[in-house]
Design a protein around this motif. Structure first.
Motif, PDB file in Angstrom:
ATOM      1  N   VAL A 121       0.813  -1.218   0.000  1.00 27.07           N
ATOM      2  CA  VAL A 121       0.000   0.000   0.000  1.00 27.07           C
ATOM      3  C   VAL A 121       0.848   1.270   0.000  1.00 27.07           C
ATOM      4  O   VAL A 121       0.404   2.299  -0.512  1.00 27.07           O
ATOM      5  N   ARG A 125       0.178   3.819  -3.021  1.00 29.06           N
ATOM      6  CA  ARG A 125      -0.136   5.237  -2.782  1.00 29.06           C
ATOM      7  C   ARG A 125       0.859   6.142  -3.503  1.00 29.06           C
ATOM      8  O   ARG A 125       0.477   7.149  -4.094  1.00 29.06           O
ATOM      9  N   GLY A 129      -1.421   7.835  -5.940  1.00 24.92           N
ATOM     10  CA  GLY A 129      -1.911   8.954  -5.137  1.00 24.92           C
ATOM     11  C   GLY A 129      -3.275   8.649  -4.542  1.00 24.92           C
ATOM     12  O   GLY A 129      -3.551   7.527  -4.121  1.00 24.92           O
ATOM     13  N   HIS A 130      -4.138   9.635  -4.545  1.00 28.62           N
ATOM     14  CA  HIS A 130      -5.478   9.495  -3.971  1.00 28.62           C
ATOM     15  C   HIS A 130      -6.539   9.272  -5.047  1.00 28.62           C
ATOM     16  O   HIS A 130      -7.691   9.666  -4.868  1.00 28.62           O
ATOM     17  N   SER A 133      -9.496   5.098  -2.858  1.00 32.95           N
ATOM     18  CA  SER A 133      -9.219   4.705  -1.483  1.00 32.95           C
ATOM     19  C   SER A 133      -8.981   3.196  -1.473  1.00 32.95           C
ATOM     20  O   SER A 133      -9.263   2.505  -2.452  1.00 32.95           O
ATOM     21  N   VAL A 160       0.688   5.800   5.247  1.00 33.91           N
ATOM     22  CA  VAL A 160      -0.497   5.746   4.392  1.00 33.91           C
ATOM     23  C   VAL A 160      -1.753   5.979   5.229  1.00 33.91           C
ATOM     24  O   VAL A 160      -2.680   6.663   4.794  1.00 33.91           O
ATOM     25  N   ASP A 163      -1.995   9.579   5.820  1.00 35.57           N
ATOM     26  CA  ASP A 163      -2.289  10.298   4.587  1.00 35.57           C
ATOM     27  C   ASP A 163      -3.775  10.258   4.241  1.00 35.57           C
ATOM     28  O   ASP A 163      -4.260  11.055   3.442  1.00 35.57           O
ATOM     29  N   TYR A 166      -7.376   5.335   3.466  1.00 33.23           N
ATOM     30  CA  TYR A 166      -6.884   3.962   3.617  1.00 33.23           C
ATOM     31  C   TYR A 166      -7.360   3.400   4.946  1.00 33.23           C
ATOM     32  O   TYR A 166      -7.169   4.021   5.994  1.00 33.23           O
TER      33      TYR A 166
END
Length: 193
Positions: A121, A125, A129-130, A133, A160, A163, A166
């Motif tokens: 993960v 990520r 990126g985002h 989810s 993560v 951030d 997640y």
């Protein structure tokens, strides 16, 4: 229903039939979404795919795009038109090559991010990126090794978690042999994250 081997043959021997199967299931899903959304609000539209093993996908990204891309998009758009937000896919194994297909076609949540299949993960990520989810991604075998291994594993995924987007959880069931003490330690330690 047809089994994995027959499915793999049909990708080449009768792709048109697979397309009809996917279309029939999509029409059924549209009917269910339309009918049920009159009665209740859905939190998640979920696809259960299991399209990969540890060494990679069972289907090429090109085949997935052609076979299922339009169906994902249609159902995701319909679900969102009814107020839905999370469109989820569950696929085991090494799904790196399939993720872009899902993102392009409206999927915004992927799990279980199977660590032993290479779905780290932290790396996911960094690469994506985002754009979606995720949940899962914790190496369940760390629970067999004890508290130090559990600490290392939770420290590995902590950035993560911090951030956002997640949900840290085991990538599958708790392995046989995990002690109750180790499991409780994992839950307590993770809850502090």
């Amino acid at each position: 229903v047809m089994g994995l081997e027959n499915f793999c043959y049909m990708l080449y021997d009768d792709f048109e039939m697979l397309g009809e199967i996917v279309e029939t299931r999509a029409v059924l899903a549209e009917s269910v979404i339309n009918k049920m959304s009159e009665e209740i609000d859905f939190d998640v539209l979920h696809f259960w795919e299991d399209l990969a093993f540890n060494n990679g996908p069972l289907i090429s990204p090109q085949h997935l795009e052609k076979l299922a891309g339009p169906m994902y998009r249609r159902l995701a758009d319909l679900f969102r038109s009814k107020g839905g937000r999370i469109v989820s896919v569950d696929s085991d194994g090494d799904i790196w090559e399939l993720i872009p297909v899902w993102i392009r076609n409206g999927i915004n949540h992927i799990w279980p991010m199977e660590y032993k299949a290479g779905m780290d993960v932290v790396r996911v990520r960094a690469e994506f990126g985002h754009s979606f989810s995720m949940r899962g991604g914790i190496n369940k075998y760390a629970l067999l090794e004890g508290k130090d291994a559990i600490d290392r594993e939770l420290d590995r995924i902590a950035p993560v978690v911090q951030d956002g987007g997640y949900i840290p959880m085991l990538d599958h069931h708790v392995p046989e042999g995990v002690t109750f003490d180790n499991f409780c330690y994992y839950i307590e330690k993770k809850s502090k994250m």
